[in-house]
Write an enzyme that holds these catalytic residues in place. Structure first.
Site, PDB file in Angstrom:
ATOM      1  N   HIS A 110       1.524   5.396  -2.047  1.00  0.00           N
ATOM      2  CA  HIS A 110       1.057   6.478  -2.942  1.00  0.00           C
ATOM      3  C   HIS A 110       2.263   7.082  -3.634  1.00  0.00           C
ATOM      4  O   HIS A 110       2.893   7.997  -3.108  1.00  0.00           O
ATOM      5  CB  HIS A 110       0.296   7.541  -2.148  1.00  0.00           C
ATOM      6  CG  HIS A 110      -0.985   7.028  -1.584  1.00  0.00           C
ATOM      7  ND1 HIS A 110      -2.203   7.205  -2.204  1.00  0.00           N
ATOM      8  CD2 HIS A 110      -1.237   6.295  -0.470  1.00  0.00           C
ATOM      9  CE1 HIS A 110      -3.147   6.620  -1.485  1.00  0.00           C
ATOM     10  NE2 HIS A 110      -2.591   6.050  -0.428  1.00  0.00           N
ATOM     11  N   HIS A 158      -9.308   1.811  -0.169  1.00  0.00           N
ATOM     12  CA  HIS A 158      -9.183   2.503   1.103  1.00  0.00           C
ATOM     13  C   HIS A 158     -10.546   2.326   1.762  1.00  0.00           C
ATOM     14  O   HIS A 158     -11.547   2.807   1.237  1.00  0.00           O
ATOM     15  CB  HIS A 158      -8.910   3.990   0.885  1.00  0.00           C
ATOM     16  CG  HIS A 158      -7.502   4.294   0.479  1.00  0.00           C
ATOM     17  ND1 HIS A 158      -6.965   3.883  -0.713  1.00  0.00           N
ATOM     18  CD2 HIS A 158      -6.523   4.973   1.135  1.00  0.00           C
ATOM     19  CE1 HIS A 158      -5.710   4.288  -0.774  1.00  0.00           C
ATOM     20  NE2 HIS A 158      -5.414   4.960   0.323  1.00  0.00           N
ATOM     21  N   GLN A 163      -9.545   9.380  -5.234  1.00  0.00           N
ATOM     22  CA  GLN A 163      -9.283  10.004  -3.921  1.00  0.00           C
ATOM     23  C   GLN A 163     -10.470  10.824  -3.394  1.00  0.00           C
ATOM     24  O   GLN A 163     -10.744  10.833  -2.204  1.00  0.00           O
ATOM     25  CB  GLN A 163      -8.040  10.910  -4.051  1.00  0.00           C
ATOM     26  CG  GLN A 163      -7.776  11.842  -2.895  1.00  0.00           C
ATOM     27  CD  GLN A 163      -6.883  11.231  -1.827  1.00  0.00           C
ATOM     28  OE1 GLN A 163      -5.721  10.928  -2.066  1.00  0.00           O
ATOM     29  NE2 GLN A 163      -7.440  11.032  -0.653  1.00  0.00           N
ATOM     30  N   ASP A 201       2.340   3.284   2.910  1.00  0.00           N
ATOM     31  CA  ASP A 201       1.332   4.310   2.593  1.00  0.00           C
ATOM     32  C   ASP A 201       1.970   5.585   2.059  1.00  0.00           C
ATOM     33  O   ASP A 201       1.686   6.011   0.945  1.00  0.00           O
ATOM     34  CB  ASP A 201       0.442   4.595   3.813  1.00  0.00           C
ATOM     35  CG  ASP A 201      -0.926   5.168   3.439  1.00  0.00           C
ATOM     36  OD1 ASP A 201      -1.214   5.284   2.236  1.00  0.00           O
ATOM     37  OD2 ASP A 201      -1.703   5.500   4.352  1.00  0.00           O
ATOM     38  N   GLU A 206     -11.198   4.204   6.617  1.00  0.00           N
ATOM     39  CA  GLU A 206     -10.052   4.904   7.231  1.00  0.00           C
ATOM     40  C   GLU A 206     -10.641   6.042   8.059  1.00  0.00           C
ATOM     41  O   GLU A 206     -10.658   7.202   7.649  1.00  0.00           O
ATOM     42  CB  GLU A 206      -9.077   5.434   6.183  1.00  0.00           C
ATOM     43  CG  GLU A 206      -7.800   5.990   6.823  1.00  0.00           C
ATOM     44  CD  GLU A 206      -6.815   6.558   5.818  1.00  0.00           C
ATOM     45  OE1 GLU A 206      -7.129   6.607   4.617  1.00  0.00           O
ATOM     46  OE2 GLU A 206      -5.718   6.969   6.247  1.00  0.00           O
ATOM     47  N   HIS A 215       0.842  -1.214   0.000  1.00  0.00           N
ATOM     48  CA  HIS A 215       0.000   0.000   0.000  1.00  0.00           C
ATOM     49  C   HIS A 215       0.867   1.250   0.000  1.00  0.00           C
ATOM     50  O   HIS A 215       1.485   1.592   1.016  1.00  0.00           O
ATOM     51  CB  HIS A 215      -0.936   0.016   1.212  1.00  0.00           C
ATOM     52  CG  HIS A 215      -1.941   1.120   1.142  1.00  0.00           C
ATOM     53  ND1 HIS A 215      -3.279   0.893   0.921  1.00  0.00           N
ATOM     54  CD2 HIS A 215      -1.806   2.470   1.219  1.00  0.00           C
ATOM     55  CE1 HIS A 215      -3.923   2.055   0.879  1.00  0.00           C
ATOM     56  NE2 HIS A 215      -3.037   3.035   1.059  1.00  0.00           N
TER      57      HIS A 215
HETATM   58 FE   FE2 Z   1      -3.462   5.139   1.317  1.00  0.00          FE
END
Ligand code: FE2
Length: 426
Positions: free
Chosen positions: A59, A210, A152, A309, A213, A57
């Site tokens: 970005h 995701h 996102q 992440d 979260e 995971h």
């Molecule tokens: Fe993430």
């Protein structure tokens, strides 16, 4: 006659004094005291040889952007999201590619040779998608980069996001992403999960959302994700990332949820560095940790990986691509200090994410690609404790990174000159 033999290796499963023979970029034999010769030999001297680290995971579209266009002063999730919104219109493909390649260099140096990266698809220009598809090809000889189409701002909430996501998948992005807890309502969140799972099923792709979260114990999109997985026959191909709301959920509800996840073959990814810093921010004291229930998920038979992440981006201004640091934090936050639990933390940054990504030829067995990392540690727990130096990193039988052993030189009367923090007895 082999190309290379690594002698006297300790393996993550506890086997000791094993020799690994490599031929044509693949592992040809794994045996104790192999009676064979090779063009080249390396003495591992009893230290740990592991398959490479895998980050399930990440970005990569935001990594190494720290300070652009300004620093996240509060260090909170909300300021991070606002900052990313400010940065997005300023992104250029060249800068995205350059930062991603620089991060991949860090990754290789740390023995991290496979990364699943989410890529934001809410910008209709799909600049980041194009950039990371290019990077995926550029790094292919030394790093497996898998991309997730990540809306996102919410696939239903952001205008045009579904269309952009489909275009990204058409362009070759590998996995379908989502963010149900960010949709406007619980109902929209559930609808987004169904919609995105259907998209994945129709295209034969994996799913990694995701999911939940949030510190809201009633954020239960993981339940919908598990049931959609079963409805669409996606068992073994679906992952819930973060799942932080599970930290705050009612225990009775969780006792029902975990078997549902197990039944659906859904995997979980915790991101300990980010969860411990971003969750619980609305709390005074006691302050929740926010990381999902890793030991309980493992006990229920749900595969759990730890992800990094973020590294030096709007959400997190630290990190080096060191998956041992990630696992070290996961171990502490999850109170996983039992011997088996500590070994499970090592597995959560190696074998388990490799399975979640569906990597082929991963592992230390004949026929696997000779991707190996020699660590300055005697076993997985010592590797975690020391965040051990990656002495050698090998891709398909070729050394792609070296780091000198970490030692300090002492000048103390009557004491040894060198100290390297490994426990010596006898
Ligand atoms: Fe993430």
């Amino acid at each position: 006659m082999f190309d290379l033999i690594l002698r006297h290796c300790t393996l993550p499963d506890g086997r000791k004094d094993v020799d690994i023979a490599i031929q044509d970029g693949k592992i040809a034999a794994v045996e104790p005291r192999l009676a064979a010769q090779a063009a080249d030999e390396i003495d591992a001297a009893g230290q740990l040889v592991t398959p490479p680290f895998v980050d399930a995971h990440f970005h990569m579209d935001s990594t190494l952007s720290f300070g652009l266009p300004r620093v996240n002063q509060s260090g909170t999730l909300l300021e991070g999201i606002a900052l990313w919104g400010e940065l997005k219109p300023m992104l250029t493909q060249e800068a995205l590619v350059e930062r991603a390649l620089a991060y991949c260099d860090w990754a290789v140096a740390k023995g991290l040779l496979a990364i699943r990266s989410h890529v934001d698809v809410c910008d209709p220009r799909l600049l980041a998608v194009e950039a990371l598809l290019h990077v995926r090809e550029r790094v292919k000889p030394y790093l497996d980069l898998q991309l997730v189409a990540f809306p996102q701002d919410g696939v239903l909430r952001a205008p045009g996001a579904l269309d952009n996501l489909r275009r990204a998948l058409d362009m070759g992005v590998d996995v379908v992403g989502g963010i149900p807890h960010f949709e406007r309502t619980m109902a929209d969140g559930a609808a987004s999960v169904a919609l995105l799972c259907e998209e994945a099923a129709a295209r034969g792709l994996r799913v990694d959302m995701h999911c939940d979260e949030s510190d809201d114990p009633l954020s239960r999109h993981i339940e919908t994700l598990a049931s959609e997985t079963v409805r669409l026959g996606l068992q073994g191909r679906v992952t819930g990332s973060h799942l932080t709301s599970m930290h705050s959920m009612d225990n009775y509800y969780v006792s029902k949820l975990l078997p549902l996840m197990r039944e659906a073959g859904v995997a979980a990814i915790a991101n300990p560095l980010i969860n411990i810093t971003l969750q619980g921010r609305h709390d005074t004291y006691p302050k929740r940790r926010g990381m999902t229930r890793v030991p309980e998920l493992l006990a229920a038979g749900v595969p759990v990986a730890f992800g990094h992440d973020c590294v030096m981006d709007p959400w997190y201004s630290l990190g080096t691509g060191d998956m041992l640091e990630v696992a070290h934090m996961g171990l502490h936050v999850g109170q996983m200090t039992g011997q088996d639990a500590m070994r499970a933390c090592f597995t959560a940054v190696t074998e388990t994410p490799a399975r979640i990504l569906g990597l082929e030829g991963y592992g230390i067995a004949p026929g696997c690609r000779a991707d190996l990392v020699l660590l300055q540690a005697g076993d997985p727990v010592e590797a975690l404790r020391l965040r051990a130096t990656r002495l050698l990193v090998m891709r398909a039988g070729k050394i792609v990174a070296r780091t000198p052993a970490a030692t300090a030189t002492l000048d103390l009367p009557g004491r040894p000159a060198d100290v390297d923090f490994r426990l010596r007895r006898g």
